[in-house]
Design an enzyme around this catalytic site. Sequence first.
Site, mmCIF file in Angstrom:
data_model
loop_
_atom_site.group_PDB
_atom_site.id
_atom_site.type_symbol
_atom_site.label_atom_id
_atom_site.label_comp_id
_atom_site.label_asym_id
_atom_site.label_seq_id
_atom_site.Cartn_x
_atom_site.Cartn_y
_atom_site.Cartn_z
ATOM 1 N N ARG A 29 5.647 -0.008 0.908
ATOM 2 C CA ARG A 29 6.016 1.389 0.127
ATOM 3 C C ARG A 29 7.289 1.797 0.750
ATOM 4 O O ARG A 29 7.554 1.645 1.964
ATOM 5 C CB ARG A 29 4.609 2.212 0.304
ATOM 6 C CG ARG A 29 3.366 1.609 -0.221
ATOM 7 C CD ARG A 29 2.357 2.475 -0.432
ATOM 8 N NE ARG A 29 2.377 3.704 -1.018
ATOM 9 C CZ ARG A 29 1.445 4.726 -0.793
ATOM 10 N NH1 ARG A 29 0.488 4.748 -0.246
ATOM 11 N NH2 ARG A 29 1.805 5.919 -1.566
ATOM 12 N N SER A 45 7.170 15.339 -4.342
ATOM 13 C CA SER A 45 6.285 14.582 -3.178
ATOM 14 C C SER A 45 5.945 15.690 -2.034
ATOM 15 O O SER A 45 6.734 16.075 -1.612
ATOM 16 C CB SER A 45 7.088 13.220 -2.821
ATOM 17 O OG SER A 45 6.477 12.953 -1.654
ATOM 18 N N ASP A 48 -2.921 11.612 -8.223
ATOM 19 C CA ASP A 48 -3.851 10.499 -7.759
ATOM 20 C C ASP A 48 -4.832 10.354 -8.881
ATOM 21 O O ASP A 48 -5.729 9.391 -8.632
ATOM 22 C CB ASP A 48 -4.390 10.919 -6.555
ATOM 23 C CG ASP A 48 -3.305 11.101 -5.285
ATOM 24 O OD1 ASP A 48 -2.508 10.259 -5.466
ATOM 25 O OD2 ASP A 48 -3.609 11.743 -4.445
#
Length: 746
Positions: free
Chosen positions: A433, A478, A626
């Site tokens: 990631r 984010s 999510d």
Amino acid sequence: MIEVETQQGGPLVGRLVVVGLGLIGGSFAKGLRESGLCREVVGVDLDPQSRKLAVELGVVDRCEEDLEAACVGADVIQLAVPILAMEKLLARLAGMDLGSAVLTDVGSAKGNVVRAAREAMAGRLSRFVPGHPIAGSEQSGVEASNSTLFRRHKVILTPLAETDPLALAVVDRLWRALEADVEHMQVERHDEVLAATSHLPHLLAFGLVDSLAKRNENLDIFRYAAGGFRDFTRIAGSDPVMWHDIFLANREAVLRTLDTFRSDLDALRDAVDAGDGHQLLGVFTRARVAREHFSKILARRAYVDAMNSNDLIFLAQPGGRLSGRIRVPGDKSISHRSIMLGSLAEGTTEVEGFLEGEDALATLQAFRDMGVVIEGPHHGRVTIHGVGLNGLKPPPGPIYLGNSGTSMRLLSGLLAAQKFDTVLTGDASLSKRPMNRVANPLREMGAVIETAAEGRPPMTIRGGHTLKALTYTLPMASAQVKSCLLLAGLYAEGKTTVTEPAPTRDHTERMLRGFGYDVNVDGPTASLVSGGKLTATHIEVPADISSAAFFLVAASIAEGSELVLEHVGINPTRTGVIDILRLMGGDITLENQREVGGEPVADLRVRGAKLKGIDIPEDLVPLAIDEFPVLFVAAACAEGRTVLRGAEELRVKESDRIQVMADGLLALGVKCEPTADGIIIDGGQIGGGEVHGHGDHRISMAFSVASLRANAPIRIHDCANVATSFPNFLALCAQVGIRVAEEGKS
Ligand code: S3P
């Protein structure tokens, strides 16, 4: 005759000679004889009875009393004699003509064997492969020989600089034929590791029993000695002669580990003497968690034994209808932050409703590693003895964060400002990631951070650098990056300001305020000034809307369902899933709305509904970031087309959620097309079949939910990571009517 690869399963070795027919030598001989890899297996032992039994029991083809006679024409010679007999044996072998035979051994300490080999047979070292199988049993002697003794046990080979790679390959291959897990290690490292993990515990067990037994009041002591004594001292029943040999053989490494332990024991003694409960609690809680961690590793081993693979498969049966009331586990984002801020606060913070999933536990363990005493979790309760903003201690080694991106990104911010270095590592998924999104702005603040190629973990964060405040506009929406920079801002000189392109979850801002730290929020901009302090508080973690989302979709798509999800966090930066489902025609009502510890909470009632496809408004994307895997399942059940755009972030989550969901949906016969930043899904019938979770918790759970509308079972591979966010997912599914279980279990 030695070939490393056998042709058509023929023998690899002509003649194998095993010197010493005890449990280990006998089991090695017997296993290889049964494997067919050796044309002939010859045993050597001084004891006539052992030689006789070895032949009778099929351990060897034949036996010799005389070493020299046995070794004629040998291709491989295994030395399985007691470790202190090794020196003499090597000296005898040195005087013989062994041709090009490969020599190997099974001694539990390697330094002394290698030293003896160097002295006795300096010219032959290229054919010597020192080894150590970590296996045994209470039984001994050739009669206990067991051809499967080494199956799934570690065998450590410690090749020397001189060792011929071909000789090493042969020994390696022989152990693998016995299904051992073979590893290679340096001699010194082997002796250190074994001294710590095996030799020291044996010394302590023998020592403790002896120390108690020789006291006058020993009878009384033993009369009251129950589980603790029995468990701790079980290994004091081991073979005294063998252990006496091992301590003499591995003297230096044992002394080093014993000295370290002695100073730790002294520290414990001082803590008891000083009545320092805090210190004791710190040691005990860390030890307990470490023990659990080790047990998990061992249990995983056992699981591999049983299944021969570590693929955890969920099998979901088609159909069903949901009913009842449930509370899903605590919010993952809030749980992470409760540990971080509680640790940095002054005073003791109590947390309730903490998520006992692997991700939040990784954060918890990280702070324990940095010296914070944390009690629990026990039924969601955690007590954190905060150390203040400057109270963290250097961790003993790299901090392992498993699958948890939130842990790594948020931690990097506050670790960048510490006096000590840290290394943050993770599992295979986390290691892929992107971390430059935090590393780059932190560098602008003056942090010194190294990453692997392309900004991937591990992250090495250098301590001792003063940070300067930054004014930063996030290139992507984010919350992790925003939170990282705000945490760094607690230490940076001046005012740190972060502006986000779209609203993202604001738990960090809310919780900082809950700990009495001033955070200014002005529209999309949050800022704070360093120099303040965090004051311990009480945190009640609401149920995680991201976990509730699976049941919101499940009850929506299963006709006739009615389900209540209790005490769910409905922070407006998280409720995109409710908005999207409602736009699709979902029937969700919010009941009993209230605020708990600075976070809004409600009970969610959801009923089955006829869903229709929609164009998902882009402004809802960060608010449901999510929840898309399971929203894609809703789209697959809806009438018409659903289009998602502006969601490229999904490609860098625990998996590439656009691609892996598209792959899975296609495998189940759903018409869909992934795009660069989203997906187009045409609702219709879901079929049964095989899909992959790709180690991504939310993918596995989304496909479990899809089964409600499937016309055949769905098998979902690679589901172990459901435990990262939702450890009791299967139990709650069973409770409300989703028929998914681990394959092989009802
Ligand atoms: C999280 C933020 C989100 C989310 C993750 C948790 C957090 O990530 O996907 O599961 O706790 O801050 P991004 O901030 O990278 O979108």
